[in-house]
Design an enzyme around this catalytic site. Structure first.
Site, PDB file in Angstrom:
ATOM      1  N   HIS A 104      -7.780  36.245  41.610  1.00 14.93           N
ATOM      2  CA  HIS A 104      -9.212  36.489  41.791  1.00 14.93           C
ATOM      3  C   HIS A 104     -10.074  35.555  40.952  1.00 14.93           C
ATOM      4  O   HIS A 104     -11.231  35.861  40.690  1.00 14.93           O
ATOM      5  CB  HIS A 104      -9.545  37.931  41.396  1.00 14.93           C
ATOM      6  CG  HIS A 104      -8.790  38.981  42.123  1.00 14.93           C
ATOM      7  ND1 HIS A 104      -8.877  39.146  43.479  1.00 14.93           N
ATOM      8  CD2 HIS A 104      -7.916  39.933  41.691  1.00 14.93           C
ATOM      9  CE1 HIS A 104      -8.099  40.163  43.849  1.00 14.93           C
ATOM     10  NE2 HIS A 104      -7.498  40.646  42.786  1.00 14.93           N
ATOM     11  N   ASP A 128      -4.176  49.882  37.341  1.00 13.35           N
ATOM     12  CA  ASP A 128      -4.922  49.461  36.151  1.00 13.35           C
ATOM     13  C   ASP A 128      -5.317  50.674  35.305  1.00 13.35           C
ATOM     14  O   ASP A 128      -5.227  50.639  34.075  1.00 13.35           O
ATOM     15  CB  ASP A 128      -6.179  48.678  36.559  1.00 13.35           C
ATOM     16  CG  ASP A 128      -5.834  47.370  37.257  1.00 13.35           C
ATOM     17  OD1 ASP A 128      -4.899  46.681  36.803  1.00 13.35           O
ATOM     18  OD2 ASP A 128      -6.493  47.032  38.254  1.00 13.35           O
ATOM     19  N   HIS A 174      -8.271  42.728  48.159  1.00 10.30           N
ATOM     20  CA  HIS A 174      -6.828  42.609  48.407  1.00 10.30           C
ATOM     21  C   HIS A 174      -6.533  42.861  49.876  1.00 10.30           C
ATOM     22  O   HIS A 174      -5.385  43.051  50.256  1.00 10.30           O
ATOM     23  CB  HIS A 174      -6.053  43.624  47.568  1.00 10.30           C
ATOM     24  CG  HIS A 174      -6.466  43.654  46.149  1.00 10.30           C
ATOM     25  ND1 HIS A 174      -7.430  44.512  45.678  1.00 10.30           N
ATOM     26  CD2 HIS A 174      -6.064  42.916  45.098  1.00 10.30           C
ATOM     27  CE1 HIS A 174      -7.599  44.295  44.382  1.00 10.30           C
ATOM     28  NE2 HIS A 174      -6.795  43.327  44.003  1.00 10.30           N
TER      29      HIS A 174
END
Lengths: 333, 333
Positions: free
Chosen positions: A56, A109, A218
């Site tokens: 990213h 995450d 994504h």
């Protein structure tokens, strides 16, 4: 697959080696290139860490630098870094004033940052968290906690980074970061897929004359496929959703980020911004700060996102503050 | 065609409208959006103008700003602007100290800039010219005057811009710009075509497993098609040609620009730079300044170029100087 690659398994680590060779402003700890930190932490300052999957750029590591972030745990492509990596970054950047984690709302995450915060707590380091959830296409109003974090995290970084550089406490930096988070909305539109190096082919396909509003970075599903519309119509559709949640009235002031997802030329981003600017103008609102370019990408994905931050007297000077990182520099507005 | 567009015929002018709405640092003269100039010219300074076809952002107009250029004549996609547009820009940016034109070695641009210089001469404005010809793949040694100008013009802009900002005379600014021009070499590699909006399909095709070293930023033929090699091999092939013309010895210092052509992710540019850096290291040379990103594109073309500038005591501080333009900002190194 049209990529500049050696062994795809080394994609992330070779990229990181390039970054360390290019930018002496950043380095790494624990002998692990994926534990990226500023070379010279500022004594006494609240530390700010981020992290997330690779693929990213400039997100996430590109914002580690003066007046923004102090460290970043770097995952594999579209994969969370480990709790241990986050913990190592945390220990290094803590200067006694505590550490704020700012990252996007993705399950992997969250699990790992939560675990890192527990490990830091054992070390006696106070950690707070602000989780970006700006993607309005990823869940409905009332369920904002389910929304993904995308390019709007740029404004959260900027607000928190300037607040920490000003010497504010962890509670204050957290409060201001959270205020930026609550005031930003993003919507994206994808025209094509990206290619994950270790997979080697497109993650999904979008028909030659199609677009998908709201697709995640994504390739997560968006609001729906439609025919590719003229640029102004695309912006009108996107901004109608933004304005529904973030009303723009006479005299209101905003910061806008028009972000390319990777494969879309800057020329087209300016054509999109032209329309965004017209819409704010029609409402009597002012776009006070604007950034246009690639700020949060999905490798070669064609498409763009629009992030809008509503300014107030507290956020304004934080967004205007000068910044100098390897991937992003600007002078005070 | 996967583009954000309204009427393709309005591509350039709508892009420019977006630029003026976003960046108050620049404006236009003669009621023609294609005559872009700094909003506040600096009194007494040598003016620097550039120009060329659209479709290469940030080239050319993106470098108009503090410590770089003062004006840019903007052509259609891959087309030269007119002599009249260049002349209008020239008149506006001249502050009595004369004007330097810096542009790439393309026939249409040369004809029009020459004509603009003649028109300026009639106005009593002294004009000098430096024509970028850094693309080593476009002609052999000994016929450098036939070479195309590509991304290496960035270093010529930077040297000239800093020299002019330092208050040097037109002769001195020209000499230093020409020195940068003579000391820079670029080589590119293309993996895919771009799409000209008014044409609507790929300009050329490169096979799924092919690359073309030396291809120009408008799709001009390169040195030849080969199978796409591992990234390190690609860099080795490219840099062998650079080092043949610009020897790198023990203790020599360089500035390097790894430039994405548009469709190639930043991650891959860093993988390329990793190898570039290793090659300089092996020669005992130092890469003192490095920029990695999109500096001269061909819209969505996948590929990259490597530009190398040999530094000396005069060029070094000019390349290190702080810059602030809408598309490029950096602090003093």
């Amino acid at each position: 697959m049209k990529k500049f690659l050696n062994d795809p398994a080394n994609f992330v680590d070779e990229m990181l080696e390039g970054i360390y060779r290019a930018h002496s402003q950043v380095t790494y700890v624990n002998d692990d290139k994926r534990c990226l930190v500023v070379a010279k932490p500022k004594a006494g300052k609240v530390g700010i860490a981020t992290g997330g999957g690779s693929g990213h750029l400039p997100l996430f590591l590109g914002y580690v630098g003066d007046n923004m972030l102090d460290g970043c745990a770097v995952g594999g492509v579209f994969q969370s870094p480990s709790a241990d990596q986050m913990h190592e970054v945390t220990k290094y950047i803590d200067q006694g004033a505590g550490v704020l984690y700012i990252y996007g709302n993705y399950t992997g995450d969250i699990i790992n940052f939560d675990m890192a915060a527990e490990l830091a707590d054992i070390d006696g380091i106070t950690v707070k968290q602000v989780i970006g959830n700006d993607d309005i296409a990823s869940s409905v109003v009332g369920e904002e906690h389910k929304r993904r974090g995308v390019a709007g995290i740029f404004f959260v970084y900027k607000a928190a980074g300037a607040a920490a550089a000003n010497g504010l406490s962890l509670d204050e930096v957290t409060r201001l970061a959270d205020k930026a988070r609550a005031n930003v909305r993003t919507i994206g539109v994808a025209l094509s897929s990206c290619v994950v190096p270790e997979i080697g082919h497109a993650t999904f396909s979008v028909g030659e004359d199609e677009m998908e509003i709201g697709m995640g970075i994504h390739g997560e599903p968006g609001i729906g496929r439609t025919k590719l519309a003229p640029a102004d119509d695309v912006v009108d559709q996107m901004m109608a959703r933004v304005f529904a949640e973030l009303p723009a009235g006479e005299g209101d002031e905003f910061a806008v980020l028009v972000n390319g997802l990777g494969g879309t030329p800057k020329e087209e981003l300016y054509i999109l911004f032209r329309r965004v600017s017209q819409l704010f103008e029609a409402k009597g609102s002012k776009v006070k700060y604007v950034w246009i370019g690639e700020f949060a990408t999905a490798m070669e994905m064609a498409g763009a996102s629009i992030s809008v931050l509503k300014l107030d007297a507290e956020l304004d000077p934080l967004i205007a503050a000068a910044v100098n990182t390897p991937f992003f520099a600007h002078y005070k507005a």
